[in-house]
Design an enzyme around this catalytic site. Structure first.
Site, short mmCIF file in Angstrom:
data_model
loop_
_atom_site.label_atom_id
_atom_site.label_comp_id
_atom_site.label_asym_id
_atom_site.label_seq_id
_atom_site.Cartn_x
_atom_site.Cartn_y
_atom_site.Cartn_z
N ASN A 59 7.39 -3.36 0.28
CA ASN A 59 5.94 -3.16 0.40
C ASN A 59 5.54 -3.40 1.85
O ASN A 59 6.30 -3.99 2.62
CB ASN A 59 5.18 -4.08 -0.55
CG ASN A 59 5.47 -5.55 -0.31
OD1 ASN A 59 6.61 -5.93 -0.08
ND2 ASN A 59 4.44 -6.39 -0.37
N HIS A 60 4.35 -2.95 2.24
CA HIS A 60 3.97 -3.00 3.66
C HIS A 60 2.66 -3.77 3.81
O HIS A 60 1.59 -3.25 3.52
CB HIS A 60 3.80 -1.57 4.18
CG HIS A 60 4.11 -1.42 5.64
ND1 HIS A 60 4.39 -2.48 6.47
CD2 HIS A 60 4.19 -0.30 6.43
CE1 HIS A 60 4.62 -2.04 7.69
NE2 HIS A 60 4.52 -0.73 7.69
N VAL A 61 2.78 -5.04 4.24
CA VAL A 61 1.60 -5.90 4.30
C VAL A 61 1.24 -6.38 5.71
O VAL A 61 0.17 -6.94 5.91
CB VAL A 61 1.78 -7.13 3.37
CG1 VAL A 61 1.85 -6.70 1.92
CG2 VAL A 61 3.01 -7.94 3.76
N ASP A 115 6.61 -6.70 8.99
CA ASP A 115 7.50 -6.19 7.93
C ASP A 115 8.75 -5.49 8.46
O ASP A 115 9.85 -5.75 7.96
CB ASP A 115 6.72 -5.27 6.99
CG ASP A 115 5.56 -5.97 6.32
OD1 ASP A 115 5.54 -7.21 6.33
OD2 ASP A 115 4.66 -5.29 5.80
N THR A 171 -1.14 -2.28 4.25
CA THR A 171 -2.26 -2.41 3.32
C THR A 171 -3.51 -2.96 4.02
O THR A 171 -3.42 -3.85 4.87
CB THR A 171 -1.90 -3.31 2.13
OG1 THR A 171 -3.04 -3.39 1.25
CG2 THR A 171 -1.53 -4.71 2.56
#
Length: 715
Positions: free
Chosen positions: A39-41, A45, A113
């Site tokens: 996931n990309h937060v 990352d 995000t």
């Protein structure tokens, strides 16, 4: 040199962010050919993935990002493949790499995000797996979204060096039948990918906490002074204030009960009610939320089922709701009442100081654990005598985690909760979920205040609203077009979303109402979301919840829905066997609902099993007939009642609020819609108003009694 730089990078990140890698057994189980999907937060990352993923995978990188000057030096350290997201042929090179048994890393969301939740997943990763036979390996990055390297400043409480964990989840093969081709295959691939990311978000959450423990965790995360609740008294409460109130009220009333005794609550939706429920559950006294709209007979049945001997009530609530007769009947039956206003006056300075000290300087102990009883709610009684539903702490916290994994709720959201706390929608979704998630909640005591609620929404700048179809339609009719200007989400449940309600919200406010489905026994089961929505359905089943359909004789393409998961209740409490918990058999809960499940996983409710009539050997859906009446006479309440018939077994009667309803008009409409003669109601019964429950649902037992009396009188 390269190895030295990477080792130094890992050491720095471990020192600063205490980076921990989990699930290495899942990484090894993925085998030699895998598409790793983080996931990309945050901006951290790519570095986290590059430094802590074992071996040397190939990284897919956006061709535009690859041109940035500050990125170029890092590209020389790792194996990268530049991909143009606008060019569908850009993945060909990666496909060849995977066919050589390589690991590939691709961020499916394609961007960081900005909500703190899952963003749209592009289907590139799924297509790679589809073309090469590789497994999909989710990698969940947690903690980096709370750093200054995220895009969430101002929305989440960011800090300099939060702890970061990287968790490899179990690998999955792309599960699409080979005969599915073209656009259908791409749609199913994207849905599968979206589910993997959603499920990964759910799997890393810890639902093994008590409600009070989860409240303390939320306070640590979002801050003691964060304002999280208010009610019509207009006194904002912080996390510290809620913890103090829970401790003080719990200690005040807890001493009036025997160990393990359940406490009845006859209270409005308010801050003190939420605090009292949390305070009692902390001490092992299960709050049982009593429904004040079911009448004295059913209320006493609820108290018998849960072995309630003492009820905590609010004098103001009883006076405002004109519930004096109900209280008198309960007292006559031997129930003891403790009044919040009277007892609170006895709350002295010493008790307040003790609660303040405990909340500020200690970690208050909690009786019991996550699998103990946290609350008892009661079914609506729409099909008979209400039953007590015992929900554990884990049931409630898990359902909150399921919702947070599926919807981009944010700490900056302002929730307007007018649903009563005796309803699972009002307690779990409208009270506990935002309280544990940093959201500000405004409690309104009655959902029936159709004129007041839109004004409150306008006044508090509400962004999230919950309601049933009946209530939402009432708000929409009374509101100014600008009253809901700040609302971004409206969720509907507890009854079917009618077309007129959906259309009015869309045309008048420009808001799409998202329909969901749940039961008292499971809280929320499925939900339409901004990411995954299908009109006419109740959305897709939440992560962590298994659904099974059993065939129904006489019906095709549908099945009876059974559910198993962490949010399924502990069991029933029935008035016939007071205090005896009847657990769910084998963990599978029979919802009693007849549903259809399409190829993308969207649920459509066809009706209750009890809402089917068997006439001349044919199964007739009463819910479907009611929907047809809504199309024939929009805005008019209609319901189908069933009475015994000596010749055909059962007979359908249409009960309607339309005074000039014509059977000829109804028959012509149903025949044009394709209904057989056997399914068409043989009688119409106009009434001034359909019998309703407090939640706005039709009271079907009362309706059937009314129809039976009428049919009997006619004969």
């Amino acid at each position: 040199m390269k190895k030295l730089i990477c080792a130094a990078g890992r050491l720095i990140l471990r020192l600063l962010f205490r980076v921990e890698v989990r699930g290495m057994e899942n990484y090894r189980a993925a085998g030699p050919r895998a598409v790793i999907m983080p996931n990309h937060v945050s901006l951290l990352d790519p570095a986290l993935a590059a430094l802590f993923i074992p071996d040397e995978p190939v990284f897919a990188i956006n061709s535009l990002v690859a041109r940035w000057r500050w990125v170029r030096p890092f590209l020389a350290l790792f194996r990268t493949w530049s991909v143009d997201p606008t060019n569908p042929f850009g993945l060909k090179g990666l496909i060849e790499e995977l066919k050589r048994d390589q690991h590939c890393v691709i961020f499916p969301e394609g961007r960081i995000t900005t909500t703190g939740s899952q963003m749209r997943a592009f289907d590139g990763a799924a297509m790679l797996a589809d073309k090469t036979g590789a497994v999909l390996l989710p990698l969940r990055i947690e903690g980096a979204q709370l750093s200054h390297a995220s895009y969430l400043r101002g929305r989440f409480p960011v800090r300099w060096f939060p702890k970061i964990t990287l968790t490899f989840l179990p690998p999955r093969k792309l599960e699409i039948p080979p005969e599915v081709k073209g656009r259908r295959r791409r749609a199913m691939a994207q849905t599968f990918l979206q589910d993997l990311l959603r499920d990964a978000a759910w799997q890393v959450r810890d639902s093994g906490r008590t409600l009070f423990g989860a409240l303390l965790d939320a306070r640590r995360l979002y801050g003691r002074r964060r304002v999280i609740a208010a009610d019509i008294g207009r006194k904002p409460v912080t996390y510290d204030g809620m913890v103090r109130a829970a401790l003080a009220l719990g200690d005040l009333f807890g001493g009036r009960f025997n160990p393990g005794e359940r406490a009845g609550l006859l209270m409005p939706s308010s801050v003190p009610t939420a605090a009292l429920a949390l305070g009692l559950s902390r001490l092992g006294h299960t709050p049982a939320m009593l429904n004040c709209t079911v009448g004295a007979q059913n209320a006493l049945a609820c108290c018998r089922a849960a072995e309630i001997r003492t009820v905590i009530g609010s004098r103001r609530f009883v006076e405002a709701g004109k519930l004096g007769a109900l209280v008198e009947a309960m007292e006559s039956a031997g129930l003891r009442f403790l009044w919040l206003e009277d007892e609170a006056r006895a709350l002295g300075l010493r008790a307040k100081l003790t609660a303040w000290f405990q909340a500020r300087f200690t970690t208050p102990e909690t009786a019991g654990g996550p699998d103990d009883e946290a609350v008892v709610l009661f079914t609506s009684g729409s099909e008979g005598t209400p039953k007590g539903v015992a929900l554990s702490h884990r049931n409630i916290v898990a359902n909150r985690d399921q919702l947070m994994s599926s919807v981009d709720f944010r700490p900056s959201d302002v929730v307007l909760n007018a649903m009563p706390m005796f309803h699972v929608f009002g307690f779990v979704v409208g009270t506990i979920m935002p309280l544990l998630s940093g959201m500000y909640t405004f409690y309104f005591p009655s959902p029936l205040s159709y004129r007041a609620i839109p004004l409150v929404a306008y006044d508090i700048n509400a962004t999230v609203l919950f309601g049933t179809d009946t209530f939402l339609y009432g708000y929409a009719r009374s509101a100014s077009p600008y009253d809901f200007y700040s609302v971004r989400y409206v969720f509907e449940g507890a009854e079917k979303l009618r077309e007129r309600t959906s259309r009015m919200w869309s045309e008048k406010f420009g808001i799409r109402v998202l329909e969901g489905y749940g039961t008292t026994e499971t809280s929320v089961v499925s939900l339409n979301t901004a990411l995954q929505c299908s009109a006419g359905t109740v959305g897709r089943v939440l992560p962590g919840l298994e659904a099974r359909l059993e065939p129904v004789v006489g019906l095709e393409g549908v099945g009876r829905l059974f559910l198993r998961g962490p949010n399924v209740m502990m069991g029933y409490l029935r008035s016939e066997r007071p205090g005896v918990l009847q657990p769910v058999e084998d963990g599978w809960y029979d919802t009693g609902d007849i549903v259809r499940l399409d190829e993308l996983g969207f649920l459509s409710i066809r009706g209750r099993a009890k809402r089917f009539a068997k006439i001349g050997g044919e199964m007739v859906s009463l819910t479907a007939l009611e929907e047809e009446m809504e199309r024939l006479w929009p805005g008019v309440r209609c319901a189908m009642a069933v009475v015994r018939d000596e010749r055909k077994g059962e007979r359908i009667i249409l009960v309607t609020e339309k005074k000039d309803a014509s059977r000829e008009e109804m028959t012509a409409h149903l025949k044009a819609a394709g209904y057989a003669e056997v399914a068409i109601p043989k009688k119409l019964l106009p009434v001034g108003k359909l019998p309703l429950l407090g939640s706005g649902k039709t009271d079907y037992p009362a309706l059937d009694r009314l129809a039976s009396e009428t049919a009997g009188a006619a004969e």
